[in-house]
Design a protein around this motif. Sequence first.
Motif, mmCIF file in Angstrom:
data_model
loop_
_atom_site.group_PDB
_atom_site.id
_atom_site.type_symbol
_atom_site.label_atom_id
_atom_site.label_comp_id
_atom_site.label_asym_id
_atom_site.label_seq_id
_atom_site.Cartn_x
_atom_site.Cartn_y
_atom_site.Cartn_z
ATOM 1 N N THR A 185 -29.771 80.454 -6.234
ATOM 2 C CA THR A 185 -30.247 79.855 -4.987
ATOM 3 C C THR A 185 -29.068 79.576 -4.059
ATOM 4 O O THR A 185 -29.120 79.849 -2.859
ATOM 5 N N GLU A 186 -28.006 79.048 -4.619
ATOM 6 C CA GLU A 186 -26.806 78.738 -3.843
ATOM 7 C C GLU A 186 -26.187 80.002 -3.232
ATOM 8 O O GLU A 186 -25.647 79.968 -2.138
ATOM 9 N N LEU A 187 -26.293 81.125 -3.939
ATOM 10 C CA LEU A 187 -25.654 82.368 -3.504
ATOM 11 C C LEU A 187 -26.533 83.234 -2.613
ATOM 12 O O LEU A 187 -26.079 84.257 -2.113
ATOM 13 N N GLY A 188 -27.792 82.854 -2.425
ATOM 14 C CA GLY A 188 -28.697 83.655 -1.610
ATOM 15 C C GLY A 188 -29.275 82.856 -0.460
ATOM 16 O O GLY A 188 -28.781 81.787 -0.106
ATOM 17 N N SER A 246 -30.270 88.030 1.751
ATOM 18 C CA SER A 246 -28.898 88.530 1.789
ATOM 19 C C SER A 246 -27.973 87.579 1.045
ATOM 20 O O SER A 246 -28.129 86.364 1.130
ATOM 21 N N PRO A 247 -26.994 88.134 0.350
ATOM 22 C CA PRO A 247 -26.065 87.258 -0.364
ATOM 23 C C PRO A 247 -25.188 86.464 0.601
ATOM 24 O O PRO A 247 -24.826 86.949 1.661
ATOM 25 N N ARG A 248 -24.900 85.232 0.206
ATOM 26 C CA ARG A 248 -24.009 84.379 0.979
ATOM 27 C C ARG A 248 -22.665 84.304 0.279
ATOM 28 O O ARG A 248 -22.568 84.499 -0.923
ATOM 29 N N ALA A 249 -21.669 83.965 1.046
ATOM 30 C CA ALA A 249 -20.347 83.762 0.462
ATOM 31 C C ALA A 249 -20.395 82.543 -0.448
ATOM 32 O O ALA A 249 -21.135 81.593 -0.203
ATOM 33 N N LEU A 250 -19.605 82.579 -1.466
ATOM 34 C CA LEU A 250 -19.532 81.481 -2.424
ATOM 35 C C LEU A 250 -18.796 80.322 -1.774
ATOM 36 O O LEU A 250 -17.642 80.445 -1.369
ATOM 37 N N ARG A 251 -19.482 79.205 -1.638
ATOM 38 C CA ARG A 251 -18.861 78.015 -1.055
ATOM 39 C C ARG A 251 -17.953 77.380 -2.096
ATOM 40 O O ARG A 251 -18.344 77.208 -3.246
ATOM 41 N N PRO A 252 -16.730 77.018 -1.712
ATOM 42 C CA PRO A 252 -15.799 76.468 -2.691
ATOM 43 C C PRO A 252 -16.195 75.093 -3.202
ATOM 44 O O PRO A 252 -15.889 74.738 -4.329
ATOM 45 N N VAL A 253 -16.892 74.295 -2.397
ATOM 46 C CA VAL A 253 -17.241 72.938 -2.815
ATOM 47 C C VAL A 253 -18.747 72.735 -2.679
ATOM 48 O O VAL A 253 -19.315 72.941 -1.606
ATOM 49 N N VAL A 254 -19.364 72.354 -3.797
ATOM 50 C CA VAL A 254 -20.786 72.016 -3.824
ATOM 51 C C VAL A 254 -20.917 70.788 -4.716
ATOM 52 O O VAL A 254 -20.352 70.762 -5.819
#
Length: 161
Positions: free
Chosen positions: A115-118, A144-152
């Motif tokens: 979910t975080e990546l899409g 579409s894929p999203r960029a990986l956020r460094p902080v979650v």
Amino acid sequence: MNVSGALVIGIGASSGVTATAVTEALSALDGRFPGDPVAVRAVATIDRAAESGQLRAGLRKHSRHWSLAVEGELPVLCYSAEALAGTIVPNPSASVGQRVGTPSVAEAACLRAATELGEGPARMVLHKFVTAGVTLAAASSAGSPRALRPVVPGRVLRRLR
């Protein structure tokens, strides 16, 4: 490669799991996706499992068989038990909940990470199964894929080294 078709692999392991058990379990997962090498976007787990040198060694060894959907090292997304406990899963386990503080590790971790990546909710592609003390599941991202956020919040990002 179609990154949006890439999987997020959720993994949970009992304490004392060996690298050999992890690679055997991952080979069993691959067998459920016949054809080309499995396309993997990330691996997700509970934070305490990510500290296991045996788990990381098994992932390192087996990830060579996957087609990575990211450049560089495979990201390992590590979630707290509290973060995973808030994820609705198809197959919760009361015994896992008592042991680790969340009713799911593999399914919750892969759904949360996908979910975080899409864009939008993820979908479960492979419900959890257990082999050799290792629990595995797989999910894919919507849109579409999203960029990986460094902080979650509730998550630590590690790279498989």
